[in-house]
Enzyme design. Structure first.
Site, PDB file in Angstrom:
ATOM      1  N   ASP A  55      31.226 -56.826 -66.847  1.00 46.75           N
ATOM      2  CA  ASP A  55      32.318 -57.566 -66.216  1.00 46.75           C
ATOM      3  C   ASP A  55      31.806 -58.794 -65.490  1.00 46.75           C
ATOM      4  O   ASP A  55      32.517 -59.789 -65.360  1.00 46.75           O
ATOM      5  CB  ASP A  55      33.082 -56.652 -65.262  1.00 46.75           C
ATOM      6  CG  ASP A  55      33.869 -55.646 -66.079  1.00 46.75           C
ATOM      7  OD1 ASP A  55      33.306 -54.606 -66.441  1.00 46.75           O
ATOM      8  OD2 ASP A  55      35.024 -55.955 -66.428  1.00 46.75           O
TER       9      ASP A  55
HETATM   10  C1  LIG Z   1      34.115 -56.357 -73.479  1.00 46.91           C
HETATM   11  S1  LIG Z   1      34.735 -55.529 -72.141  1.00 46.91           S
HETATM   12  C2  LIG Z   1      33.414 -55.437 -70.950  1.00 46.91           C
HETATM   13  C3  LIG Z   1      33.835 -54.773 -69.691  1.00 46.91           C
HETATM   14  O1  LIG Z   1      34.978 -55.402 -69.199  1.00 46.91           O
HETATM   15  C4  LIG Z   1      34.089 -53.270 -69.900  1.00 46.91           C
HETATM   16  O2  LIG Z   1      32.867 -52.643 -70.164  1.00 46.91           O
HETATM   17  C5  LIG Z   1      34.701 -52.700 -68.667  1.00 46.91           C
HETATM   18  O3  LIG Z   1      34.022 -52.343 -67.722  1.00 46.91           O
HETATM   19  C6  LIG Z   1      36.172 -52.688 -68.623  1.00 46.91           C
HETATM   20  O4  LIG Z   1      36.681 -52.240 -67.407  1.00 46.91           O
HETATM   21  P1  LIG Z   1      38.265 -52.134 -67.249  1.00 46.91           P
HETATM   22  O5  LIG Z   1      38.459 -51.588 -65.870  1.00 46.91           O
HETATM   23  O6  LIG Z   1      38.742 -51.213 -68.325  1.00 46.91           O
HETATM   24  O7  LIG Z   1      38.811 -53.533 -67.377  1.00 46.91           O
END
Ligand SMILES: CSC[C@@H](O)[C@@H](O)C(=O)COP(=O)(O)O
Length: 362
Positions: free
Chosen positions: A252
């Site tokens: 993220d």
């Molecule tokens: C290509 S998506 C990469 C990250 O955003 C993913 O691993 C993740 O942690 C998503 O978290 P989320 O809370 O589902 O948005």
């Protein structure tokens, strides 16, 4: 055909409601920025790249029918709404980077006397729409670089010229549902499969929101990949028992020193991977790399409602009255990361800042 989380044509945006998957496949209309903010905040769309794309496209559909008196008023509207969209979820940096880039464009166009207000709006729409294609192209490149790195490492460890098919582990959901298509970490898995080198992929359940069990498992079954779901608490046992060649996860936000925020649970997988001498890769586009912060200590970690822990759907599973702590992400220290796989190559965390700075200059 791989799953499509975002459907867009000029003036119209729909997202696949990820709260309903895998039971129901339902697209929701996103009619403007207010809807965009809500679907991101409620996690009806999630995953760092998809958050940014849906946020920006929600602004595109909002301004599409509007007429603006002046370039200044258009620029003001864009700035206010982009900032609002950034506030929907704090940890993933992709929406912030997209907002900054679009604002630079808006500022340049405002100053350019050869561009009138209609042309400025047009250029802004083009720029947001280009994000869809670019994300898929970036993910394909991530997949190719990542698969190559994993296979080379396995071959080198075995002292062999080439690696055979490999088993990999992934966490959370980083596939077509989390991006415009193809996926980041799941793009690496996809590429291994395209090369005939995917023996097996393991995905974690990813409590409490269950992106692994609900979304990644859904994608893996859809693609007919040889895949197995494990609980988050099984990772150590899995790495001991199943000859997993590599862990590959998404991100993220990656700080300048390579510290990486990703879905809660990623850090403990990295610790366990180090213990078992299994390489641990982070797959992320450059739009997830935040060179403005020196380390992961500066990343804001989103905390989500207790209910995501205490309930599965409508069903309460935790004892009423218990306190909960529900951080949605954790930070994996750079020292546990073997390589950061981007669309421009694979970098060791220590090389990241210099390498990316050079790439951005060119
Ligand atoms: C290509 S998506 C990469 C990250 O955003 C993913 O691993 C993740 O942690 C998503 O978290 P989320 O809370 O589902 O948005």
């Amino acid at each position: 055909m791989s799953l499509q989380s975002i459907k867009y044509t000029r003036g119209s945006l729909e997202i696949l409601d990820q709260l309903l998957l895998p039971v129901q496949s339902k697209y929701l209309p996103v009619r403007g920025v207010e809807d965009g903010w809500k679907v991101i905040n409620k996690m009806q769309v999630r995953g760092a790249p998809a958050i940014a794309i849906v946020g920006c496209l929600s602004l595109a559909v909002e301004i599409h029918p509007e007429e603006f008196e002046s370039k200044k008023s258009l620029r003001q509207e864009l700035e206010g709404k982009l900032n609002y969209l950034v506030s929907a979820r704090p940890t993933a940096v992709n929406m912030k980077i997209a907002a900054d880039e679009l604002l630079v464009l808006a500022n340049d166009l405002t100053k350019d006397d050869d561009v009138d207000v209609a042309a400025m709006k047009q250029r802004f729409l083009n720029a947001t729409e280009a994000m869809l294609k670019k994300d898929i192209a970036d993910n394909r490149a991530i997949g190719a670089h990542g698969a190559k790195a994993i296979l080379q490492r396995v071959a080198a460890a075995a002292g062999a010229p080439m690696s055979g098919p490999v088993r990999v582990l992934t966490h959370c959901n980083t596939g077509s549902l989390a991006t415009a298509g193809y996926g980041t970490a799941l793009g690496v898995v996809r590429q291994l499969s395209e090369l005939g080198k995917l023996e097996h992929v393991y995905c974690t359940e990813t409590r409490p929101y269950n992106q692994g069990a609900r979304l990644t498992a859904y994608e893996l079954v859809h693609e007919k990949f040889p895949a197995t779901l494990v609980l988050d608490s099984m990772v150590a046992a899995l790495l001991r028992a199943k000859n997993v060649a590599a862990v590959v996860v998404g991100a993220d936000r990656v700080a300048a020193n390579g510290d990486t925020a990703n879905k809660i649970g990623t850090y403990q997988i990295a610790v366990v991977a180090r213990h078992h001498d299994v390489p641990f890769y982070v797959a992320a586009p450059l739009t997830s790399i935040d060179l403005h912060i020196p380390s992961g200590d500066h990343i804001i970690i989103e905390e989500r409602p207790d209910r995501e822990m205490t309930h599965v759907g409508e069903h309460r599973i935790a004892a009423p009255g218990i306190n909960c702590w529900n951080p949605a992400f954790d930070v994996t220290p750079a020292s546990l990361i073997t390589g950061i796989i981007t669309e421009r190559g694979v970098f060791k965390p220590a090389q990241l800042k210099e390498a990316i700075t050079k790439l951005l200059e060119t």
